[in-house]
Design an enzyme around this catalytic site. Structure first.
Site, PDB file in Angstrom:
ATOM      1  N   ASP A  35       0.824  -1.226   0.000  1.00 10.25           N
ATOM      2  CA  ASP A  35       0.000   0.000   0.000  1.00 10.25           C
ATOM      3  C   ASP A  35       0.851   1.267   0.000  1.00 10.25           C
ATOM      4  OD1 ASP A  35       1.074   0.007   2.529  1.00 10.25           O
ATOM      5  OD2 ASP A  35      -0.844  -0.070   3.600  1.00 10.25           O
ATOM      6  N   GLY A  36       2.190   1.113  -0.068  1.00 10.96           N
ATOM      7  CA  GLY A  36       3.066   2.279  -0.151  1.00 10.96           C
ATOM      8  C   GLY A  36       3.609   2.735   1.192  1.00 10.96           C
ATOM      9  N   GLU A  37       3.117   2.185   2.300  1.00  8.78           N
ATOM     10  CA  GLU A  37       3.643   2.599   3.608  1.00  8.78           C
ATOM     11  C   GLU A  37       5.076   2.075   3.786  1.00  8.78           C
ATOM     12  OE1 GLU A  37       0.916   1.543   6.718  1.00  8.78           O
ATOM     13  OE2 GLU A  37      -0.638   2.912   5.978  1.00  8.78           O
ATOM     14  N   GLN A  94      13.328  28.288   2.202  1.00 11.98           N
ATOM     15  CA  GLN A  94      12.040  28.952   2.460  1.00 11.98           C
ATOM     16  C   GLN A  94      12.026  29.293   3.948  1.00 11.98           C
ATOM     17  OE1 GLN A  94       9.077  28.885   0.016  1.00 11.98           O
ATOM     18  NE2 GLN A  94       8.256  30.463   1.362  1.00 11.98           N
ATOM     19  N   HIS A 128      20.718  32.001   5.516  1.00 13.52           N
ATOM     20  CA  HIS A 128      20.563  33.279   4.830  1.00 13.52           C
ATOM     21  C   HIS A 128      20.014  34.305   5.824  1.00 13.52           C
ATOM     22  CE1 HIS A 128      20.157  36.160   1.796  1.00 13.52           C
ATOM     23  NE2 HIS A 128      18.908  35.930   1.437  1.00 13.52           N
ATOM     24  N   ASP A 167      27.886  35.691  -6.057  1.00 15.89           N
ATOM     25  CA  ASP A 167      27.029  36.778  -5.550  1.00 15.89           C
ATOM     26  C   ASP A 167      27.690  37.435  -4.335  1.00 15.89           C
ATOM     27  OD1 ASP A 167      26.556  34.988  -3.423  1.00 15.89           O
ATOM     28  OD2 ASP A 167      24.805  34.180  -4.449  1.00 15.89           O
ATOM     29  N   LYS A 190      24.519  39.178  -8.434  1.00 14.59           N
ATOM     30  CA  LYS A 190      23.465  38.318  -8.990  1.00 14.59           C
ATOM     31  C   LYS A 190      22.100  38.873  -8.613  1.00 14.59           C
ATOM     32  CE  LYS A 190      22.405  34.183  -7.094  1.00 14.59           C
ATOM     33  NZ  LYS A 190      22.665  32.781  -6.722  1.00 14.59           N
ATOM     34  N   ASP A 217      30.755  27.949  -5.454  1.00 19.72           N
ATOM     35  CA  ASP A 217      29.449  28.233  -4.836  1.00 19.72           C
ATOM     36  C   ASP A 217      29.157  27.182  -3.774  1.00 19.72           C
ATOM     37  OD1 ASP A 217      27.137  29.607  -4.347  1.00 19.72           O
ATOM     38  OD2 ASP A 217      26.356  29.484  -6.388  1.00 19.72           O
TER      39      ASP A 217
END
Ligand code: R5P
Length: 310
Positions: A35-37, A94, A128, A167, A190, A217
Site C-alpha cells: 500500500d506504499g507505507e 524557504q 541566509h 554573488d 546576482k 558556490d
C-alpha cells in the site's frame, strides 16, 4: 563504539565515515508495503550505543518518513543518543513567508528533525536570514565548513586560478578560500528573477585574462547561477572555468549543461553525484569523535533545550 547507520543511497558515504572514525558500520533495512507505507528495521544491535543515522537530505521528501521511523526505532531500542548526520541539510531556503499563505518550511522541517533526533551535524547549511542553526533547531547542531577542503583541492589541482564568487553573499567565504589558495578573487552581482532565471553582472576581468577561472558556490541547485556565469566567461573570452560546489544537487540537465561550459565540474560527496571529488567523511568523523569524548546527550536533554555546539 558509535554505530553508523546509512539510510538507502548513503551506504558509500557512511562507510567512508566509519572507516575515517574507526566506528562500526551497521545495517538497516527499508522497503515499502504494497500500500506504499514504509517498513524500517534496524538490523544492528542498538541498545546503549550512540547511533548516527547518515542521510544526505537532497531530494528529501520520498525517504523522509523512513528516516523519522529509523530515529524513532533507534530510541525505542535503547540507543544512548541518536544523531542525524546530514551532510546536506534540506529546507533551508524557504525561511520566511515571501507570499501570503506560504508554509515557512525551514521552521516546520527543523521542528520535525528536532523532535526525532538528539543532535545534528551538517556541512555548510544555506543560512541566509538565520545566522546560525541554533536559531532554527532545538537540538545541538554542529555546522562544519568545507572551505578548507575546497581550498586544498584548488591549490593542488588548478594552476594559476582566479576564484570567482557568484554573488555578494559569498564574498567572505570566497575571500577566505582565495587567501588559503594564494590566488586573487572577484565577486559577481546576482539578481534572481525566479527559480530558474538569474541575471549576473561581472566586474572588469581584463587583469585576469591569463588565469583559470574557478567558479565557487555553496550549492548548485537548478544550476542556473553557475551556468549563467560560465556562459558570460565564454562570451568574455576567458578560459573555461573549473566549477566547484559544496553541494551538487544539479536538478534536471544542469550538470550536463554546466559540464559543456566548464573545464571540470567538482563537488564534495555531501550529495551522491558523478561530480563528487572531495570527501567530507574525515571532517564529519572528526566531529563525531569529539562528541564521543563528550559522552551521550540524551540523558542531559531537557524539554525546551536549545543550543549549538559550533
Ligand atoms: C545563493 O544564495 C546560493 O549561494 C547559490 O548561488 C544558489 O542557491 C544556487 O542556486 P541555483 O543553482 O538554483 O542557481
Amino acid at each position: 563504539m558509535r554505530l553508523i547507520l546509512p539510510l538507502p543511497g548513503n551506504e558509500v558515504f557512511a562507510e567512508r565515515i566509519a572507516k575515517a572514525g574507526g566506528f562500526e558500520l551497521g545495517k538497516l533495512e527499508t522497503r515499502h508495503f504494497p500500500d506504499g507505507e514504509s517498513y524500517v528495521r534496524l538490523v544492528s544491535d542498538i541498545a546503549g550505543r550512540p547511533v548516527d543515522l547518515v542521510c544526505s537530505l537532497a531530494r528529501p521528501d520520498p525517504g523522509f518518513l523512513s528516516l523519522i521511523f529509523a530515529a524513532d526505532a533507534a530510541r525505542d531500542l535503547g540507543a544512548a543518543e541518536v544523531t542525524l548526520v546530514a551532510p546536506y541539510l534540506a529546507y533551508m531556503r524557504q525561511d520566511r513567508r515571501f507570499t501570503p499563505g506560504e508554509a515557512v518550511t525551514s521552521r516546520a522541517f527543523s521542528r520535525l528533525i528536532s523532535s526525532s533526533f538528539d543532535r545534528l551535524v551538517t556541512v555548510d547549511p544555506h543560512l541566509h536570514r538565520y545566522s546560525a542553526l541554533a536559531a532554527l533547531y532545538d537540538i545541538p547542531a554542529r555546522t562544519l565548513h568545507a572551505a578548507p577542503l575546497l581550498a586544498d583541492w584548488i591549490a593542488a589541482e588548478v594552476p594559476h586560478p582566479l576564484i570567482i564568487g557568484p554573488d555578494e553573499e559569498s564574498e567572505q567565504w570566497v575571500q577566505a578560500v582565495a587567501a588559503a589558495v594564494g590566488a586573487p578573487h572577484v565577486v559577481l552581482r546576482k539578481i534572481r528573477h525566479g527559480d530558474r532565471e538569474v541575471e549576473i553582472a561581472f566586474p572588469d576581468l581584463t587583469p585576469w585574462q591569463d588565469r583559470r577561472p574557478v567558479l565557487l558556490d555553496d550549492i548548485a541547485s537548478s544550476g542556473r547561477t553557475l551556468i549563467e556565469a560560465a556562459h558570460q566567461l565564454q562570451r568574455k573570452g576567458l578560459q573555461p572555468p573549473v566549477s566547484v560546489v559544496v553541494h551538487g544537487i544539479f536538478a534536471g540537465e544542469a550538470f550536463a549543461e554546466l559540464s559543456l561550459l566548464s573545464e571540470r565540474v567538482v563537488s564534495t560527496d555531501s550529495v551522491p553525484h558523478a561530480s563528487n571529488t572531495i570527501t567530507l567523511a574525515p571532517l564529519i568523523a572528526a566531529a563525531l569523535q569529539t562528541w564521543e569524548e563528550d559522552g551521550p546527550m540524551r540523558s542531559r536533554r531537557r524539554p525546551g533545550f536549545s543550543g549549538s555546539l559550533g
